[in-house]
Structures are given as C-alpha cells and as structure tokens.
Motif scaffolding. Structure first.
Motif, PDB file in Angstrom:
ATOM      1  N   ARG A  64      32.208   3.284 -30.832  1.00 49.83           N
ATOM      2  CA  ARG A  64      32.913   4.288 -30.042  1.00 49.83           C
ATOM      3  C   ARG A  64      32.035   4.857 -28.933  1.00 49.83           C
ATOM      4  N   ARG A  65      30.898   5.409 -29.337  1.00 59.26           N
ATOM      5  CA  ARG A  65      29.985   6.059 -28.396  1.00 59.26           C
ATOM      6  C   ARG A  65      28.626   6.212 -29.063  1.00 59.26           C
ATOM      7  N   PRO A  66      27.572   5.618 -28.503  1.00 57.00           N
ATOM      8  CA  PRO A  66      26.250   5.720 -29.129  1.00 57.00           C
ATOM      9  C   PRO A  66      25.786   7.164 -29.239  1.00 57.00           C
ATOM     10  N   VAL A  67      25.154   7.477 -30.362  1.00 50.98           N
ATOM     11  CA  VAL A  67      24.554   8.785 -30.583  1.00 50.98           C
ATOM     12  C   VAL A  67      23.282   8.576 -31.400  1.00 50.98           C
ATOM     13  N   PRO A  68      22.195   9.280 -31.087  1.00 50.22           N
ATOM     14  CA  PRO A  68      20.957   9.102 -31.865  1.00 50.22           C
ATOM     15  C   PRO A  68      21.138   9.548 -33.311  1.00 50.22           C
ATOM     16  N   VAL A  69      20.750   8.678 -34.241  1.00 54.87           N
ATOM     17  CA  VAL A  69      20.914   8.944 -35.670  1.00 54.87           C
ATOM     18  C   VAL A  69      19.578   8.760 -36.379  1.00 54.87           C
ATOM     19  N   VAL A  70      19.195   9.730 -37.201  1.00 50.88           N
ATOM     20  CA  VAL A  70      18.027   9.627 -38.065  1.00 50.88           C
ATOM     21  C   VAL A  70      18.521   9.538 -39.503  1.00 50.88           C
ATOM     22  N   ILE A  71      18.201   8.450 -40.184  1.00 56.11           N
ATOM     23  CA  ILE A  71      18.599   8.268 -41.573  1.00 56.11           C
ATOM     24  C   ILE A  71      17.700   9.118 -42.473  1.00 56.11           C
ATOM     25  N   VAL A  72      18.304   9.866 -43.378  1.00 50.52           N
ATOM     26  CA  VAL A  72      17.561  10.601 -44.410  1.00 50.52           C
ATOM     27  C   VAL A  72      18.056  10.038 -45.735  1.00 50.52           C
ATOM     28  N   SER A  73      17.257   9.124 -46.315  1.00 49.73           N
ATOM     29  CA  SER A  73      17.727   8.302 -47.429  1.00 49.73           C
ATOM     30  C   SER A  73      16.902   8.526 -48.678  1.00 49.73           C
ATOM     31  N   ILE A  74      17.490   8.252 -49.827  1.00 45.14           N
ATOM     32  CA  ILE A  74      16.784   8.353 -51.098  1.00 45.14           C
ATOM     33  C   ILE A  74      15.670   7.321 -51.156  1.00 45.14           C
ATOM     34  N   THR A 109      14.326  11.881 -54.735  1.00 47.71           N
ATOM     35  CA  THR A 109      15.509  11.716 -55.563  1.00 47.71           C
ATOM     36  C   THR A 109      15.978  13.069 -56.085  1.00 47.71           C
ATOM     37  N   ALA A 110      17.135  13.077 -56.714  1.00 44.91           N
ATOM     38  CA  ALA A 110      17.691  14.326 -57.247  1.00 44.91           C
ATOM     39  C   ALA A 110      16.777  14.951 -58.292  1.00 44.91           C
ATOM     40  N   LEU A 111      15.917  14.128 -58.907  1.00 47.73           N
ATOM     41  CA  LEU A 111      15.019  14.645 -59.930  1.00 47.73           C
ATOM     42  C   LEU A 111      13.778  15.304 -59.339  1.00 47.73           C
ATOM     43  N   ALA A 112      13.628  15.192 -58.025  1.00 52.98           N
ATOM     44  CA  ALA A 112      12.431  15.765 -57.393  1.00 52.98           C
ATOM     45  C   ALA A 112      12.801  16.515 -56.120  1.00 52.98           C
ATOM     46  N   THR A 113      13.923  17.201 -56.148  1.00 52.15           N
ATOM     47  CA  THR A 113      14.418  17.827 -54.931  1.00 52.15           C
ATOM     48  C   THR A 113      13.527  18.953 -54.438  1.00 52.15           C
ATOM     49  N   GLU A 114      12.687  19.505 -55.305  1.00 51.56           N
ATOM     50  CA  GLU A 114      11.802  20.574 -54.841  1.00 51.56           C
ATOM     51  C   GLU A 114      10.780  20.041 -53.843  1.00 51.56           C
ATOM     52  N   LYS A 115      10.591  18.717 -53.815  1.00 56.39           N
ATOM     53  CA  LYS A 115       9.619  18.130 -52.901  1.00 56.39           C
ATOM     54  C   LYS A 115      10.181  17.899 -51.507  1.00 56.39           C
ATOM     55  N   ILE A 116      11.473  18.166 -51.350  1.00 55.15           N
ATOM     56  CA  ILE A 116      12.079  17.817 -50.068  1.00 55.15           C
ATOM     57  C   ILE A 116      11.507  18.620 -48.910  1.00 55.15           C
ATOM     58  N   PHE A 117      11.002  19.847 -49.202  1.00 52.82           N
ATOM     59  CA  PHE A 117      10.433  20.647 -48.123  1.00 52.82           C
ATOM     60  C   PHE A 117       9.124  20.052 -47.610  1.00 52.82           C
TER      61      PHE A 117
END
Length: 359
Positions: free
Chosen positions: A86-96, A120-128
C-alpha cells in the motif's frame, strides 16, 4: 537508565511519531514507557493485531511502527507485506528472543528496517534493559528515506551470479565486510552475485542478535553460487566461501605454520559496543593479511568499522564504502568517509563489480 547514545550527541531535531503494534497489553505499555524516555518520540497510537494496525497506519500516518510478529489473525509478516504494497513505512520489529527466527527473516524480506529482541514472557522485567537500543533503532528508522526501504528484497529474487571471476592478481587475499541496519537485504543482493569461482574467501560481520546468523547464512547459501556458512571455531578459510560471524562472538584470523588461515571466535574483547565487532575483524585481518585485504563498510547505524578501517589502511589495504544514495542508514560508511579512510564510495548495484575488479 541514561538517555540513548544518540540523544547524548544531540542528533535528533524533530519529534518522531510512533505506532506500537503488539497483541500483549503489557508489552504495549512497556514499549510505550521505554519510547517516552526520549523527548524526541511521541507514541501516537497502539494496535493489537495486523488488521487494527493497517487501519491505524492509514489514520495516524506514523513516522515509525514497532511491530510484534506473533499475533492472532494477521501476523506481523502478513501486515508488513500488505502495508508495503500500500505505502512503505519504516518498521522496527520487536520480537521474542530465539523464537520465530524464520519469521524475523521473512519480516526483513518483507521490508522491515531493523529488529530487536525482546525478552520472553518469563523475563519481562528485563525488557527495560533494551530501552536505549530501541530508541536508537526507532530514530534510525525515522531517518530512512522511504525510497530506500528494503521492499521486495533481493533475497527472494536474486540477480544472476557473475559468469566468471577475474583471474587472481594477488592484490587481495581476503574481502572483509562490515554491515548493520539494512544489512540482511543488502547482503542478499550482493552475495547472490558472487561467482562460484571466487578466488578469495569473504568474511562478514553483521550486527544481528544471537540465534539468527546460522539461519540467515543457510538462506543466503540457498540463493548463492558461493558457499555461505556461519563461521565456526577453527574453520579453514577457503576461496569461494563466505563466512558470517556468529552473533555474540568476535571473528578473528590466525595464520598457521603452513601459511593457511583459520578462524578464531572469542567473546573478548568485552569492551566493544557490538559483538561481533567490525573493528575487531578488520584489525585482525590487517594483522594477518597485511596489505592484501579489502575492507567493505556497508549500510548501518553508528561507527563500527572506522577504527578497523584505519588499521587496514595503515597496513596498505583497501577500503570501499557503500554510497550514501543506496544505504538504508548512512552511518557506518559516513564515519569511514569522514575519517578520510575511504578509497571508493560505490552504490550497492555496482559494489560486487567493483570488488571483483580488485581481485
């Protein structure tokens, strides 16, 4: 946590409007909190799946989209393919991390600018812990001209290989390539053009999270006339083979008693921004091969490769950079050029021909 490295340098001068796409309410909240640590980023909306994201992109017109891949209904890869059509847009993947590896590569094929592992969901405190990196990648994506987004990547439709390599002249015994943001697509384009009778080995440092380099090397091997492998400890460097440094370990070279050269992998040095580091590989290449090295610095954020390029030049070797007009992010090549270390600046579509000429 301190502000991102780019903010410390005062790089940004505009507000970046970001749309967050993730099926997890918790992750959406945390990613928003991370992004808002930067005064240069505004989160303009959230979406829970691909269908909702398509509508939000149309309505909100964000500068950058952060995108989860594993979502119910339309997943991240399907969304990318539809949106880029449709229309290019910059995308950054944030993946498990270490899950859905094939999806990450498919997303890069579909046009994503960059990607970042999330715990992963078991280590979500590390996401920061990834806050600064996420901010930096979003800023880099926001500065990518839309006509340079890696849409319809050459990994899917590679150009035909060169029919024959020029006879070896002794000028170069190793081609060493450093690349980062936009790298998977650019390498797919270039490596597919190398001839099977390539007279020298090629070593590559690509900034990629742990768990993806082996899979990526396998995919490149499938579309290339040359052999492409993830580098292993003690591998003997051979002509016609491309060695991709495994994520998390530096790639260096060791000359043997019989004058052959083998690969050594190491976590040291520990004080580099990236592991593997282009600087570390270039430095080792200059020490082992002397003037018979061609270093190539391609699209990427930051300055990794500049110090290593200085080592190659001081030993009489050559340095090529990808020209600004074809780089997804003109960071690493710009740093080399501004340091006065560049021999040639070459657009992506002419880079392989230029490399073959010096062999």
């Amino acid at each position: 946590m301190s502000k991102s490295r780019q903010e410390k340098k005062g790089v940004m001068n505009k507000t970046i409007r970001v749309l967050i796409v993730d099926d997890s309410a918790y992750i959406r909240k945390v990613v928003k909190q991370m992004l808002l640590r930067s005064p240069f980023i505004e989160v303009v909306g959230i979406a829970r799946d691909g269908e909702e994201a398509l509508d939000a992109i149309e309505t909100l017109n964000p500068d950058v989209v952060t995108l989860d891949l594993i979502m119910p209904g339309m997943d991240g890869v399907a969304l990318l393919r539809e949106q880029m059509a449709r229309r290019p847009v910059p995308v950054v993947i944030v993946s498990i991390a270490n899950e859905g590896g094939e999806m990450v590569l498919a997303a890069l094929d579909a046009g994503a600018v960059d990607f970042l592992q999330k715990p992963t969901a078991l280590a979500t405190e590390k996401i920061f812990e990834i806050s600064d990196e996420l901010i930096d990648k979003v800023k880099a994506a926001a500065n990518v001209p839309l006509n340079r987004l890696p849409v319809a990547t050459q990994l899917s439709t590679p150009p035909p290989p060169q029919q024959k390599a020029p006879p070896k002249s002794g000028v170069v015994d190793l081609v060493a390539i450093g690349i980062s943001t936009g790298g998977p697509q650019a390498l797919g384009f270039c490596i597919a053009q190398l001839p099977a009778d390539l007279p020298v080995p090629v070593a590559i440092v690509l900034h990629m999270p742990v768990g993806y380099t082996k899979m990526y090397a396998r995919r490149l091997d499938e579309i290339s006339a040359v052999k492409v492998v993830e580098a292993g400890e003690g591998d003997l460097l051979a002509p016609g083979t491309v060695y991709i440094a495994p994520a998390g370990r530096h790639l260096t070279f060791v000359r043997q008693w019989d004058d052959t050269v083998r690969i050594h992998l190491d976590a040291r040095p520990f004080d580099t921004l990236h592991r593997p580091s282009v600087d570390v590989m270039f430095h080792s290449a200059a020490e082992v091969y002397g003037r018979r090295v061609l270093g190539v610095v391609m699209t990427g954020m930051g300055s990794d490769g500049t110090q290593g390029a200085a080592w190659i030049k001081s030993n009489g070797g050559l340095i090529f950079t990808e020209a600004e007009e074809t780089c997804v992010v003109y960071g690493m090549p710009r740093s080399v050029v501004e340091a006065g270390l560049n021999d040639q600046s070459i657009p992506l579509d002419r880079l392989v021909s230029a490399i073959l000429k010096v062999l």
